[in-house]
Design a protein around this motif. Structure first.
Motif, PDB file in Angstrom:
ATOM      1  N   MET A  48       0.843  -1.195   0.000  1.00  0.00           N
ATOM      2  CA  MET A  48       0.000   0.000   0.000  1.00  0.00           C
ATOM      3  C   MET A  48       0.874   1.239   0.000  1.00  0.00           C
ATOM      4  SD  MET A  48      -3.143   1.113   2.558  1.00  0.00           S
ATOM      5  CE  MET A  48      -2.161   1.415   4.023  1.00  0.00           C
ATOM      6  N   ARG A  50       0.740   5.340   0.750  1.00  0.00           N
ATOM      7  CA  ARG A  50      -0.122   6.313   1.428  1.00  0.00           C
ATOM      8  C   ARG A  50       0.704   7.503   1.891  1.00  0.00           C
ATOM      9  NH1 ARG A  50      -3.578   7.430   6.053  1.00  0.00           N
ATOM     10  NH2 ARG A  50      -5.768   7.238   5.423  1.00  0.00           N
ATOM     11  N   ASP A  61      -3.371   7.227  -1.858  1.00  0.00           N
ATOM     12  CA  ASP A  61      -3.885   6.212  -0.943  1.00  0.00           C
ATOM     13  C   ASP A  61      -4.387   5.051  -1.786  1.00  0.00           C
ATOM     14  OD1 ASP A  61      -4.879   4.744   1.139  1.00  0.00           O
ATOM     15  OD2 ASP A  61      -6.521   6.112   1.634  1.00  0.00           O
ATOM     16  N   ARG A  86      -6.179  -3.877  -7.311  1.00  0.00           N
ATOM     17  CA  ARG A  86      -6.235  -3.299  -5.971  1.00  0.00           C
ATOM     18  C   ARG A  86      -7.169  -4.133  -5.105  1.00  0.00           C
ATOM     19  NH1 ARG A  86      -8.465   1.889  -5.905  1.00  0.00           N
ATOM     20  NH2 ARG A  86      -9.348   1.714  -7.989  1.00  0.00           N
ATOM     21  N   LYS A  88      -9.771  -5.373  -2.315  1.00  0.00           N
ATOM     22  CA  LYS A  88     -10.897  -4.737  -1.654  1.00  0.00           C
ATOM     23  C   LYS A  88     -10.578  -4.475  -0.181  1.00  0.00           C
ATOM     24  CE  LYS A  88     -14.665  -6.524  -4.525  1.00  0.00           C
ATOM     25  NZ  LYS A  88     -15.927  -7.323  -4.520  1.00  0.00           N
ATOM     26  N   PRO A  89     -11.213  -3.446   0.409  1.00  0.00           N
ATOM     27  CA  PRO A  89     -10.971  -3.149   1.837  1.00  0.00           C
ATOM     28  C   PRO A  89     -11.209  -4.349   2.755  1.00  0.00           C
ATOM     29  CG  PRO A  89     -12.151  -1.334   0.797  1.00  0.00           C
ATOM     30  CD  PRO A  89     -12.078  -2.440  -0.230  1.00  0.00           C
ATOM     31  N   MET A  92      -8.243  -6.585   2.612  1.00  0.00           N
ATOM     32  CA  MET A  92      -7.126  -5.987   3.340  1.00  0.00           C
ATOM     33  C   MET A  92      -7.312  -6.149   4.849  1.00  0.00           C
ATOM     34  SD  MET A  92      -6.480  -2.537   1.062  1.00  0.00           S
ATOM     35  CE  MET A  92      -5.034  -2.048   2.013  1.00  0.00           C
ATOM     36  N   ALA A  93      -8.547  -5.975   5.324  1.00  0.00           N
ATOM     37  CA  ALA A  93      -8.807  -6.101   6.756  1.00  0.00           C
ATOM     38  C   ALA A  93      -8.485  -7.500   7.263  1.00  0.00           C
ATOM     39  CB  ALA A  93     -10.266  -5.753   7.052  1.00  0.00           C
ATOM     40  N   ARG A 182      -7.097  -5.152   9.802  1.00  0.00           N
ATOM     41  CA  ARG A 182      -8.182  -4.438  10.492  1.00  0.00           C
ATOM     42  C   ARG A 182      -7.628  -3.519  11.574  1.00  0.00           C
ATOM     43  NH1 ARG A 182     -10.923  -8.333  10.810  1.00  0.00           N
ATOM     44  NH2 ARG A 182     -12.546  -7.903   9.271  1.00  0.00           N
ATOM     45  N   LEU A 185      -5.564  -0.562   9.768  1.00  0.00           N
ATOM     46  CA  LEU A 185      -6.404   0.416   9.071  1.00  0.00           C
ATOM     47  C   LEU A 185      -7.129   1.323  10.056  1.00  0.00           C
ATOM     48  CD1 LEU A 185      -7.859  -1.880   6.273  1.00  0.00           C
ATOM     49  CD2 LEU A 185      -6.175  -0.047   5.979  1.00  0.00           C
ATOM     50  N   THR A 203     -11.045  -9.107  -5.296  1.00  0.00           N
ATOM     51  CA  THR A 203     -10.497  -9.986  -4.284  1.00  0.00           C
ATOM     52  C   THR A 203      -9.542 -10.951  -4.966  1.00  0.00           C
ATOM     53  OG1 THR A 203     -12.498  -9.887  -2.935  1.00  0.00           O
ATOM     54  CG2 THR A 203     -11.023 -11.763  -2.575  1.00  0.00           C
TER      55      THR A 203
END
Length: 208
Positions: A48, A50, A61, A86, A88-89, A92-93, A182, A185, A203
């Protein structure tokens, strides 16, 4: 009459130090390295970007990984089509953040160039499970971030093992994080960041 020059000099120095302390910290882009070994999809590594470049401009970001376009038996036998995407959130969590590096603008530019070079629209997106996979993509990002000890041939299909080896080889050169995605973030302040290179959001290992 006492000489007041030392006092004046001290007062000016104090004001200078206070002004310096109040000056905004220099901006920079940070790269974090992530991995995921278990779950509903195959093992994966990604990174990532940022922050704001030192030269200024809009903040960035975005996270990037490299994967096969389709999970078929063909990936066991040689080259197949791949793509930069990329995650998905939610993906990543459920992953783990291993370590970070603060980038110079030159290093940041080199990593953006890497993304474009492996992207199917602007470069070579050939995927090879043994020679050109998600870990080799991350390895090159680590190299371009300024790390020198990045060659661990036996770990090129083991995302977490590879990133831990990078940490162990040069702990003084990285900031160790070792948190779940998680948890990590949740610590990040909100920024209105842009995506430096457009790429599909998906994903890894699945096609929506």
């Amino acid at each position: 009459m006492p000489d007041r020059r030392p006092r004046r000099w001290l007062a000016r120095l104090t004001l200078l130090l206070v002004a310096f302390a109040a000056w905004p910290a220099q901006a920079a882009v940070t790269i974090t390295f992530w991995s995921r070994d278990f779950g509903n999809s195959f093992p994966h590594a990604f990174f990532m970007l940022r922050g704001t470049p030192d030269a200024g401009g809009v903040p960035v970001d975005a996270a990037y990984g490299f994967t096969a376009r389709s999970l078929t038996p063909a990936i066991l036998f040689g080259n197949v089509a791949g793509r930069v995407e990329r995650p998905k959130p939610g993906y990543m969590a459920g992953s783990h953040v291993r370590f970070s590096r603060t980038l110079t603008d030159a290093q940041y530019g080199a990593i953006v160039a890497l993304i474009r070079a492996w992207d199917e629209r602007t470069g070579d997106a050939t995927y090879n499970l043994n020679k050109r996979n998600c870990v080799t993509f991350v390895r090159e990002a680590a190299r371009r971030s300024g790390l020198t000890l990045v060659e661990f041939p036996k770990l090129m299909k083991k995302p977490s093992g590879y990133l831990r080896a990078v940490i162990a080889a040069q702990p003084q050169a990285v900031t160790v994080i070792e948190q779940t995605g998680r948890e990590y973030l949740a610590t990040l302040p909100p920024i209105d960041g842009v995506v430096p290179v457009e790429a599909p959001v998906s994903t890894p290992g699945k096609r929506d």
